[in-house]
Design an enzyme around this catalytic site. Structure first.
Site, PDB file in Angstrom:
ATOM      1  N   ARG A 254      12.769   8.251   7.593  1.00 62.26           N
ATOM      2  CA  ARG A 254      13.446   7.833   6.356  1.00 62.26           C
ATOM      3  C   ARG A 254      13.383   6.316   6.218  1.00 62.26           C
ATOM      4  O   ARG A 254      13.612   5.595   7.195  1.00 62.26           O
ATOM      5  CB  ARG A 254      14.912   8.272   6.370  1.00 62.26           C
ATOM      6  N   ASP A 255      13.122   5.866   4.987  1.00 65.42           N
ATOM      7  CA  ASP A 255      13.128   4.428   4.719  1.00 65.42           C
ATOM      8  C   ASP A 255      14.542   3.891   4.913  1.00 65.42           C
ATOM      9  O   ASP A 255      15.523   4.510   4.498  1.00 65.42           O
ATOM     10  CB  ASP A 255      12.634   4.149   3.295  1.00 65.42           C
ATOM     11  N   ILE A 256      14.655   2.719   5.517  1.00 66.42           N
ATOM     12  CA  ILE A 256      15.959   2.117   5.805  1.00 66.42           C
ATOM     13  C   ILE A 256      16.657   1.658   4.517  1.00 66.42           C
ATOM     14  O   ILE A 256      17.882   1.507   4.494  1.00 66.42           O
ATOM     15  CB  ILE A 256      15.770   0.936   6.794  1.00 66.42           C
TER      16      ILE A 256
ATOM     17  N   GLU B 233       4.871  -5.221   2.660  1.00 61.68           N
ATOM     18  CA  GLU B 233       5.759  -5.957   3.587  1.00 61.68           C
ATOM     19  C   GLU B 233       5.371  -5.705   5.036  1.00 61.68           C
ATOM     20  O   GLU B 233       5.420  -6.613   5.856  1.00 61.68           O
ATOM     21  CB  GLU B 233       7.207  -5.478   3.442  1.00 61.68           C
ATOM     22  N   VAL B 234       5.085  -4.462   5.342  1.00 62.95           N
ATOM     23  CA  VAL B 234       4.821  -4.075   6.729  1.00 62.95           C
ATOM     24  C   VAL B 234       3.338  -3.748   6.881  1.00 62.95           C
ATOM     25  O   VAL B 234       2.847  -2.782   6.266  1.00 62.95           O
ATOM     26  CB  VAL B 234       5.684  -2.861   7.144  1.00 62.95           C
TER      27      VAL B 234
ATOM     28  N   HIS C   6       1.218   2.854   5.503  1.00 62.28           N
ATOM     29  CA  HIS C   6       2.256   3.863   5.291  1.00 62.28           C
ATOM     30  C   HIS C   6       2.199   4.377   3.868  1.00 62.28           C
ATOM     31  O   HIS C   6       1.851   3.650   2.941  1.00 62.28           O
ATOM     32  CB  HIS C   6       3.653   3.304   5.581  1.00 62.28           C
TER      33      HIS C   6
ATOM     34  N   HIS D  65       4.722   5.768   1.004  1.00 59.95           N
ATOM     35  CA  HIS D  65       6.087   6.003   0.545  1.00 59.95           C
ATOM     36  C   HIS D  65       6.077   7.354  -0.180  1.00 59.95           C
ATOM     37  O   HIS D  65       5.301   7.534  -1.128  1.00 59.95           O
ATOM     38  CB  HIS D  65       6.528   4.943  -0.461  1.00 59.95           C
TER      39      HIS D  65
ATOM     40  N   ASN E 266       1.445   0.536  -0.776  1.00 56.88           N
ATOM     41  CA  ASN E 266       1.223  -0.871  -1.072  1.00 56.88           C
ATOM     42  C   ASN E 266       0.216  -1.441  -0.081  1.00 56.88           C
ATOM     43  O   ASN E 266       0.261  -1.115   1.113  1.00 56.88           O
ATOM     44  CB  ASN E 266       2.538  -1.643  -0.977  1.00 56.88           C
TER      45      ASN E 266
HETATM   46  P1  5GP Z   1       6.002  -1.987   1.971  1.00 56.98           P
HETATM   47  O1  5GP Z   1       6.545  -3.064   1.074  1.00 56.98           O
HETATM   48  O2  5GP Z   1       5.306  -2.565   3.173  1.00 56.98           O
HETATM   49  O3  5GP Z   1       5.175  -0.985   1.225  1.00 56.98           O
HETATM   50  O4  5GP Z   1       7.269  -1.166   2.446  1.00 56.98           O
HETATM   51  C1  5GP Z   1       7.894  -1.335   3.682  1.00 56.98           C
HETATM   52  C2  5GP Z   1       9.085  -0.399   3.707  1.00 56.98           C
HETATM   53  O5  5GP Z   1       9.574  -0.351   5.029  1.00 56.98           O
HETATM   54  C3  5GP Z   1      10.249  -0.838   2.807  1.00 56.98           C
HETATM   55  O6  5GP Z   1      10.542   0.194   1.870  1.00 56.98           O
HETATM   56  C4  5GP Z   1      11.400  -1.068   3.790  1.00 56.98           C
HETATM   57  O7  5GP Z   1      12.652  -0.658   3.291  1.00 56.98           O
HETATM   58  C5  5GP Z   1      10.972  -0.238   4.989  1.00 56.98           C
HETATM   59  N1  5GP Z   1      11.456  -0.752   6.266  1.00 56.98           N
HETATM   60  C6  5GP Z   1      11.377  -2.035   6.708  1.00 56.98           C
HETATM   61  N2  5GP Z   1      11.901  -2.126   7.940  1.00 56.98           N
HETATM   62  C7  5GP Z   1      12.294  -0.869   8.291  1.00 56.98           C
HETATM   63  C8  5GP Z   1      12.901  -0.337   9.473  1.00 56.98           C
HETATM   64  O8  5GP Z   1      13.175  -1.019  10.451  1.00 56.98           O
HETATM   65  N3  5GP Z   1      13.158   0.997   9.464  1.00 56.98           N
HETATM   66  C9  5GP Z   1      12.852   1.804   8.391  1.00 56.98           C
HETATM   67  N4  5GP Z   1      13.161   3.091   8.498  1.00 56.98           N
HETATM   68  N5  5GP Z   1      12.269   1.319   7.276  1.00 56.98           N
HETATM   69  C10 5GP Z   1      12.008   0.003   7.223  1.00 56.98           C
END
Ligand code: 5GP
Length: 121
Positions: free
Chosen positions: A34-36, A101-102, A106, A108, A93
């Site tokens: 689950r997303d945080i 961000e990460v 991944h 979503h 993304n």
């Molecule tokens: P991006 O912007 O890279 O597509 O999305 C990264 C996602 O990772 C964001 O929706 C953010 O809420 C989620 N996220 C970041 N850190 C953590 C974490 O430590 N645990 C979980 N479960 N989700 C995270």
């Protein structure tokens, strides 16, 4: 272009078990949690366990077993969360313009309500 994987990213830490996660399902090759910071009632992140930076990195370079496992796991999540009936959205993304961000590939998986237009602006 060759992507360079950064082992310090937060999903790498989750895969190493350094920080906890709310696991939805796990296989030999894939992990879903689950997303945080959920953006909808269902907001699941599906990642391969392999070191891929973006969706195109995974598509180009992952082994066939990893690819098959990833998409079968995706289908199992959609089924397990009951998302077929009302529908859902998948976002991946990538890079600077995608506001990733990460830097670990991944998906979503978003659902549980009507999600509105695909882009905010
Ligand atoms: P991006 O912007 O890279 O597509 O999305 C990264 C996602 O990772 C964001 O929706 C953010 O809420 C989620 N996220 C970041 N850190 C953590 C974490 O430590 N645990 C979980 N479960 N989700 C995270």
């Amino acid at each position: 272009m060759t992507y360079v994987y950064d082992d310090t990213n937060i999903f790498a830490m989750i895969l190493r078990g350094d920080i906890p996660n709310s696991t939805v399902t796990e296989t030999d090759y894939s992990l879903a949690f689950r997303d945080i910071n959920p953006q909808s009632p269902v907001h699941i992140l599906l990642i391969p366990k392999g070191k891929y930076v973006t969706i195109d990195d995974f598509a180009a370079n992952a082994g066939l077993e990893e690819v098959a496992d990833f998409w079968r796991t995706f289908a199992a999540i959609i089924d397990g969360e009951g998302l077929q009936q009302k529908g859902f959205r998948v976002i991946s993304n990538a890079g600077e313009h995608g506001l990733q961000e990460v830097p670990h590939f991944h998906l979503h998986i978003l659902g549980g309500k009507a999600l509105g237009p695909i882009l905010a602006q």
